[in-house]
Design a protein around this motif. Sequence first.
Motif, PDB file in Angstrom:
ATOM      1  N   GLY A   1       0.885  -1.405  -0.071  1.00 36.40           N
ATOM      2  CA  GLY A   1       0.086   0.014  -0.074  1.00 36.40           C
ATOM      3  C   GLY A   1       0.829   1.349   0.090  1.00 36.40           C
ATOM      4  O   GLY A   1       0.395   2.348   0.107  1.00 36.40           O
TER       5      GLY A   1
ATOM      6  N   LYS B   1       0.144   3.604  -3.219  1.00 39.09           N
ATOM      7  CA  LYS B   1      -1.153   4.279  -2.881  1.00 39.09           C
ATOM      8  C   LYS B   1      -1.051   5.478  -1.753  1.00 39.09           C
ATOM      9  O   LYS B   1      -1.609   6.688  -2.178  1.00 39.09           O
ATOM     10  CB  LYS B   1      -2.363   3.409  -2.305  1.00 39.09           C
TER      11      LYS B   1
ATOM     12  N   GLN C   1      -1.448   9.409  -2.863  1.00 38.13           N
ATOM     13  CA  GLN C   1      -2.290  10.428  -2.198  1.00 38.13           C
ATOM     14  C   GLN C   1      -1.724  11.653  -1.575  1.00 38.13           C
ATOM     15  O   GLN C   1      -2.266  12.709  -1.692  1.00 38.13           O
ATOM     16  CB  GLN C   1      -3.133   9.496  -0.970  1.00 38.13           C
TER      17      GLN C   1
ATOM     18  N   HIS D   1      -4.931  -0.804 -10.656  1.00 38.81           N
ATOM     19  CA  HIS D   1      -5.828  -0.838  -9.359  1.00 38.81           C
ATOM     20  C   HIS D   1      -5.631   0.213  -8.469  1.00 38.81           C
ATOM     21  O   HIS D   1      -6.624   0.777  -7.821  1.00 38.81           O
ATOM     22  CB  HIS D   1      -5.686  -2.322  -8.639  1.00 38.81           C
ATOM     23  N   MET D   2      -4.533   0.405  -8.250  1.00 36.89           N
ATOM     24  CA  MET D   2      -3.954   1.451  -7.319  1.00 36.89           C
ATOM     25  C   MET D   2      -4.739   2.935  -7.950  1.00 36.89           C
ATOM     26  O   MET D   2      -5.380   3.669  -6.895  1.00 36.89           O
ATOM     27  CB  MET D   2      -2.602   1.600  -7.337  1.00 36.89           C
TER      28      MET D   2
ATOM     29  N   GLU E   1      -7.220   3.602  -9.677  1.00 35.88           N
ATOM     30  CA  GLU E   1      -8.733   3.507  -9.521  1.00 35.88           C
ATOM     31  C   GLU E   1      -9.200   3.629  -8.223  1.00 35.88           C
ATOM     32  O   GLU E   1      -9.970   4.221  -7.902  1.00 35.88           O
ATOM     33  CB  GLU E   1      -9.147   2.245 -10.081  1.00 35.88           C
ATOM     34  N   ASN E   2      -8.359   2.821  -7.166  1.00 34.93           N
ATOM     35  CA  ASN E   2      -8.697   2.899  -5.656  1.00 34.93           C
ATOM     36  C   ASN E   2      -8.716   4.354  -5.121  1.00 34.93           C
ATOM     37  O   ASN E   2      -9.227   4.531  -4.285  1.00 34.93           O
ATOM     38  CB  ASN E   2      -7.759   1.869  -5.074  1.00 34.93           C
TER      39      ASN E   2
END
Length: 161
Positions: free
Chosen positions: A95, A98, A102, A129-130, A132-133
């Motif tokens: 993570g 991500k 952020q 995926h990252m 989109e998340n």
Amino acid sequence: MCLIFRKISNFDRGILHRLLVDGYSFDSRWQKRFEPDWIEFDNFFFDNLGIADKSGFITTLNDEPIGHISWDPRNRPEYVAIGHNCIASRYKGNGYGKIQLQEAIHRILQDDAKKVIVTTNSRLVPAQHMYENVGFKLHQKRENKGDAAFSGEYIDYEIII
């Protein structure tokens, strides 16, 4: 876990290049194709530390550099483009990418951008995926006809701020 986002100028020239080599070490074709660009990127930022510190940072975990992210603000306020978003291989899947992304978006928000864009490749599924998340939406897919076609088609994402 103690993630700290540090100025690029706190590190020695070559760190950005080394992290990119490590981050893409899962397939040697990436380094063969992109290493000259990675070296040029590293040199540009270390030759222009004012730009580097305003448009990127290095993520550290317990004082060890584990990744970096950069962005191009030249089209602001219309948009800001995320450039490299790299995490060292042994830290992937936790993570950190991500969290790093952020933090970059948070900093970009302070700079009055209307949207943030990023491009990845279809074979980089964890990156998709990252993005989109975090809230990026698919904008378009483009055929990759270049010498990096091994990486699959381009996928452009955007997030409206």
